[in-house]
Scaffold this motif. Structure first.
Motif, PDB file in Angstrom:
ATOM      1  N   LEU A 245       8.965  46.514  -8.969  1.00  0.00           N
ATOM      2  CA  LEU A 245       9.684  45.273  -8.697  1.00  0.00           C
ATOM      3  C   LEU A 245       8.961  44.439  -7.657  1.00  0.00           C
ATOM      4  O   LEU A 245       8.314  44.963  -6.749  1.00  0.00           O
ATOM      5  CB  LEU A 245      11.110  45.567  -8.227  1.00  0.00           C
ATOM      6  N   MET A 246       9.072  43.120  -7.814  1.00  0.00           N
ATOM      7  CA  MET A 246       8.484  42.187  -6.863  1.00  0.00           C
ATOM      8  C   MET A 246       9.343  42.134  -5.601  1.00  0.00           C
ATOM      9  O   MET A 246      10.560  42.029  -5.659  1.00  0.00           O
ATOM     10  CB  MET A 246       8.390  40.799  -7.498  1.00  0.00           C
ATOM     11  N   GLN A 247       8.679  42.214  -4.448  1.00  0.00           N
ATOM     12  CA  GLN A 247       9.369  42.064  -3.175  1.00  0.00           C
ATOM     13  C   GLN A 247       9.365  40.596  -2.741  1.00  0.00           C
ATOM     14  O   GLN A 247       8.585  39.786  -3.237  1.00  0.00           O
ATOM     15  CB  GLN A 247       8.684  42.906  -2.103  1.00  0.00           C
ATOM     16  N   SER A 248      10.208  40.276  -1.775  1.00  0.00           N
ATOM     17  CA  SER A 248      10.249  38.912  -1.251  1.00  0.00           C
ATOM     18  C   SER A 248       8.925  38.511  -0.621  1.00  0.00           C
ATOM     19  O   SER A 248       8.588  37.326  -0.559  1.00  0.00           O
ATOM     20  CB  SER A 248      11.367  38.779  -0.212  1.00  0.00           C
ATOM     21  N   ASN A 249       8.149  39.498  -0.144  1.00  0.00           N
ATOM     22  CA  ASN A 249       6.868  39.198   0.511  1.00  0.00           C
ATOM     23  C   ASN A 249       5.740  38.973  -0.473  1.00  0.00           C
ATOM     24  O   ASN A 249       4.611  38.683  -0.061  1.00  0.00           O
ATOM     25  CB  ASN A 249       6.498  40.316   1.492  1.00  0.00           C
ATOM     26  N   GLY A 250       5.998  39.117  -1.779  1.00  0.00           N
ATOM     27  CA  GLY A 250       4.963  38.883  -2.773  1.00  0.00           C
ATOM     28  C   GLY A 250       4.240  40.124  -3.233  1.00  0.00           C
ATOM     29  O   GLY A 250       3.353  40.042  -4.080  1.00  0.00           O
ATOM     30  N   CYS A 261      15.822  50.380  -0.560  1.00  0.00           N
ATOM     31  CA  CYS A 261      15.741  49.268   0.399  1.00  0.00           C
ATOM     32  C   CYS A 261      15.784  47.934  -0.342  1.00  0.00           C
ATOM     33  O   CYS A 261      14.798  47.178  -0.341  1.00  0.00           O
ATOM     34  CB  CYS A 261      14.465  49.382   1.230  1.00  0.00           C
ATOM     35  N   PRO A 262      16.905  47.612  -0.990  1.00  0.00           N
ATOM     36  CA  PRO A 262      16.965  46.396  -1.811  1.00  0.00           C
ATOM     37  C   PRO A 262      16.864  45.110  -1.003  1.00  0.00           C
ATOM     38  O   PRO A 262      16.639  44.040  -1.587  1.00  0.00           O
ATOM     39  CB  PRO A 262      18.321  46.510  -2.507  1.00  0.00           C
ATOM     40  N   ALA A 263      17.024  45.173   0.322  1.00  0.00           N
ATOM     41  CA  ALA A 263      16.854  43.964   1.131  1.00  0.00           C
ATOM     42  C   ALA A 263      15.464  43.376   0.955  1.00  0.00           C
ATOM     43  O   ALA A 263      15.265  42.168   1.131  1.00  0.00           O
ATOM     44  CB  ALA A 263      17.113  44.274   2.606  1.00  0.00           C
ATOM     45  N   HIS A 264      14.485  44.206   0.585  1.00  0.00           N
ATOM     46  CA  HIS A 264      13.111  43.735   0.411  1.00  0.00           C
ATOM     47  C   HIS A 264      12.920  42.959  -0.889  1.00  0.00           C
ATOM     48  O   HIS A 264      11.887  42.305  -1.050  1.00  0.00           O
ATOM     49  CB  HIS A 264      12.142  44.919   0.442  1.00  0.00           C
ATOM     50  N   ILE A 265      13.870  43.020  -1.829  1.00  0.00           N
ATOM     51  CA  ILE A 265      13.685  42.320  -3.104  1.00  0.00           C
ATOM     52  C   ILE A 265      14.721  41.214  -3.295  1.00  0.00           C
ATOM     53  O   ILE A 265      14.906  40.731  -4.407  1.00  0.00           O
ATOM     54  CB  ILE A 265      13.718  43.292  -4.299  1.00  0.00           C
ATOM     55  N   ILE A 266      15.368  40.774  -2.212  1.00  0.00           N
ATOM     56  CA  ILE A 266      16.402  39.747  -2.327  1.00  0.00           C
ATOM     57  C   ILE A 266      15.833  38.471  -2.947  1.00  0.00           C
ATOM     58  O   ILE A 266      16.411  37.871  -3.845  1.00  0.00           O
ATOM     59  CB  ILE A 266      17.019  39.450  -0.956  1.00  0.00           C
TER      60      ILE A 266
END
Length: 695
Positions: A245-250, A261-266
């Motif tokens: 899955l893609m994280q928010s940081n790219g 740790c789903p906060a990383h993929i919001i």
């Protein structure tokens, strides 16, 4: 020959891209450029239904073993937006239960006494306290009172809490009490989901740490169930490749990490397109690019400089769309994790066009989405949208979207615009539709200015990279208003975010709070902390299957002038780090960001250190060229231009731009349509991009 698949869920469409790789190639399996795409309507009740339906079609056209399944999803952000997360409790230090209410005293609007802050994700009666206290230096001021845990556990059991966030005072300096509370909760309630702040965000500042941990706890059961179900359905299709899955940081992360740790993929979805833009910028040697991604619900702008995306250390979720100002925050919930720096506004193809109670025209942020969708979709929509406006002006083919598989009802769109917009405003259907497009453009320019002018960059020095299903339609108009002279429309523009997944790398971030004035700092301690963070990140990459020679690290420091309340992150060079190096780099970045630097000798405080670790693929991610897809298009179409009225305009596909062509012109493709206005020339470069230039 194996296949790598990228899947991006949008508000209206689910996009899928498959790219073939030659596993036996001498260069380690370079992508051969064989690309297959598919768009299908999103299925909000269960987004997995749209994915599985799309995969069946995609794999029928591109058979072969699947090597990777890469996914960008809005499940996490939608859970917060819709307030549909799990029943969550917060365990915190006695006296700190109201940190979620107090927040950081920031407001998104000025001089509005009617503004109400968003409701806390954890109701007050489920914000539970224990007796303990850790000092900022990590020493214990008050030992953890085991007796104070008993009523907390009883409350969790009685209220049938599904997920719990544990965030104790100064646990970033000493996590012992948080770990003890987590062990007690797990022993008493083994099925409950537990998020611990010293694992999620071991940093100073109580509200960002508490908010981030609570968001993780709030969405974790929903995201974990979604990932688990999707993974099982992929196995049912015979796909054995691991889901990433893609994280928010790219960066990409394993399904197991995303579930924990789903906060990383919001902000997973918006990040993928910018990652693809950065890879394309490096291939084209474009030093400065503004990305413009307009989909069905929102329009997003980002910045790529020297092949690298612009990142931020904190974002807000759940407060509607992001207007882009760094100062006017507080509308949503603080998520202090690395993310690609984006400005987002509620203007997409499905954005509803209406008149407010005073009769003034408005566009968005409400969207018709995939169901019922725009009026012209014929799926029950009654409110005119941006897509309906584009259709009645001739910019979209009435024969249908996605290669004609979805026919459009022109008469219904004209009737809705005429009755709801044109007649009340005293305008023709065409003038009303064009006015709504101008209004949407003004909104989208805010996003572009937010990532350029508000970041100290002159947009005239950048190229505009336009993608998304609607981006190429608006790109020329926006560029003209902003003085941008070059526009790039990449191959596969309507599914470019899904394509961006295929060029992303695995990425992990580690952080640690370090509070010390740089003129009093010990360089040896700074180096030791960076070494420990690097070693931890390397272990996580090894767990993802990346050998040491495919690991790359980026070190950074967060610093501020003594007395400031916010910090700036600056990149650090390899090797030994001196305090002077950090101070000089901080002063340079402070001047670049805010336009000034303090006089020499002004004390600088180090706040934290971080390491970003990237796992590089064994094979090249970006193909050498993507050949333009040829398709059947009508030779011409009548379009409405504000100065000329209805004009017979040539229509071509991308392959027809081998010879530069002067507008007005419509470039029609399977996944997007590009409008080339008068005074611009369109051509195709060696990679397959459409290039638009003035003159």
């Amino acid at each position: 020959m194996s296949v790598r698949i990228g899947i991006d869920i949008g508000g209206t469409f689910t996009d899928l891209v498959a790219i073939a790789t030659d596993d036996g190639a001498a260069d380690g399996g370079a992508a051969d450029g064989g690309v297959t795409t598919h768009k299908t309507l999103s299925t909000p009740p269960d987004y997995g239904d749209g994915i599985i339906e799309g995969l069946r079609v995609l794999l029928a056209d591109r058979p072969g073993p699947v090597a990777d399944v890469l996914h960008a999803t809005t499940v996490g952000s939608n859970t917060v937006l819709q307030a549909s997360g799990a029943k969550t409790a917060l365990i915190t230090t006695r006296g700190f239960r109201d940190i979620l209410e107090i927040r950081d005293l920031r407001m998104p609007v000025l001089y509005d006494i009617g503004w109400t802050k968003p409701r806390a994700l954890v109701e007050r009666r489920l914000r539970l306290e224990v007796s303990e206290k850790i000092r900022p230096d990590g020493s214990v001021a008050i030992p953890l009172d085991a007796a104070s845990l008993e009523p907390v556990l009883a409350m969790l059991r009685a209220e049938q809490v599904v997920s719990v966030a544990i965030c104790l005072l100064h646990s970033y300096a000493n996590p012992a009490h948080e770990r003890a509370v987590a062990r007690a909760v797990h022993a008493a309630l083994p099925d409950i989901a537990i998020s611990v702040s010293s694992d999620i965000l071991p940093e100073i500042k109580e509200y960002p740490r508490t908010s981030t941990t609570v968001i993780n706890a709030y969405v974790q059961p929903t995201v974990r169930a979604y990932i688990t179900a999707l993974d099982a359905r992929l196995r049912g299709l015979g796909i054995a490749a691991p889901l990433q899955l893609m994280q928010s940081n790219g960066g990409l992360a394993s399904a197991a990490f995303a579930a924990e740790c789903p906060a990383h993929i919001i902000e997973s979805g918006p990040a993928a397109g910018v990652v693809g833009a950065a890879a394309l910028a490096r291939r084209l040697n474009e030093p400065r690019i503004i990305t413009f991604d307009m989909g069905g619900t929102t329009a997003k702008a980002g910045l790529v400089e020297n092949g690298e995306v612009l990142r931020t250390e904190a974002i807000e979720v759940g407060g509607g769309v992001m207007a882009g100002s760094r100062l006017l925050v507080g509308a949503g919930y603080m998520l202090k994790l690395p993310a690609i720096d984006l400005a987002e506004v509620g203007a997409g193809g499905g954005s509803i066009c209406r008149l407010d109670s005073a009769g003034a025209p408005k566009v968005g942020p409400a969207s018709a989405g995939a169901a019922p969708g725009p009026v012209c979709y014929g799926r029950g929509g009654t409110a005119p949208t941006i897509t309906d406006c584009n259709l009645v002006l001739g910019y979209l083919d009435p024969g249908g979207l996605t290669g004609g598989s979805m026919r459009l009802d022109l008469d219904a769109a004209r009737a809705a615009i005429g009755q709801q917009l044109g007649e009340p405003l005293g305008l023709s259907i065409e003038a009303a539709a064009h006015g709504m497009l101008r209004l949407a453009s003004a909104t989208m320019m805010r996003a572009i200015r937010a990532v350029s002018v508000e970041r100290g960059r002159d947009p005239r020095q950048f190229a505009l990279l336009a993608f998304g299903g609607n981006g190429p339609l608006f790109a020329a108009g926006l560029a003209g208003e902003l003085g941008i002279g070059r526009i790039i429309v990449p191959p596969l523009p309507g599914v470019f975010s899904a394509f961006g997944l295929l060029v992303a790398d695995a990425e992990h971030h580690g952080r640690q709070t370090v509070r010390v004035r740089l003129d009093q700092a010990d360089p040896g301690r700074i180096g030791a902390i960076l070494d420990d963070l690097t070693a931890a990140a390397a272990r996580r990459l090894r767990g993802d299957g990346f050998a040491a020679d495919r690991q790359r690290f980026r070190r950074a420091a967060a610093a501020r002038y003594a007395g400031q309340s916010s910090e700036i992150e600056v990149a650090l060079p390899d090797g030994a780090i001196s305090a002077e190096t950090i101070a000089v780099r901080f002063a340079d970045e402070h001047e670049n960001t805010y336009g000034f630097r303090a006089p020499a000798g002004e004390p600088v405080e180090l706040v934290g250190l971080s390491v970003s670790a990237r796992g590089l693929s064994e094979q090249p991610r970006l193909p050498g060229r993507i050949a333009p897809f040829g398709q059947s298009v009508p030779p011409s179409r009548r379009i409405w231009l504000p100065d000329d009225g209805w004009v017979d305009t040539p229509v071509t596909d991308r392959a027809g731009l081998v010879t530069p062509t002067v507008g007005p012109l419509i470039v029609q493709e399977y996944d997007a349509t590009c409008l080339v206005p008068k005074g611009m020339t369109a051509s195709v470069d060696d990679f397959g991009n459409i290039r638009l230039r003035a003159g």
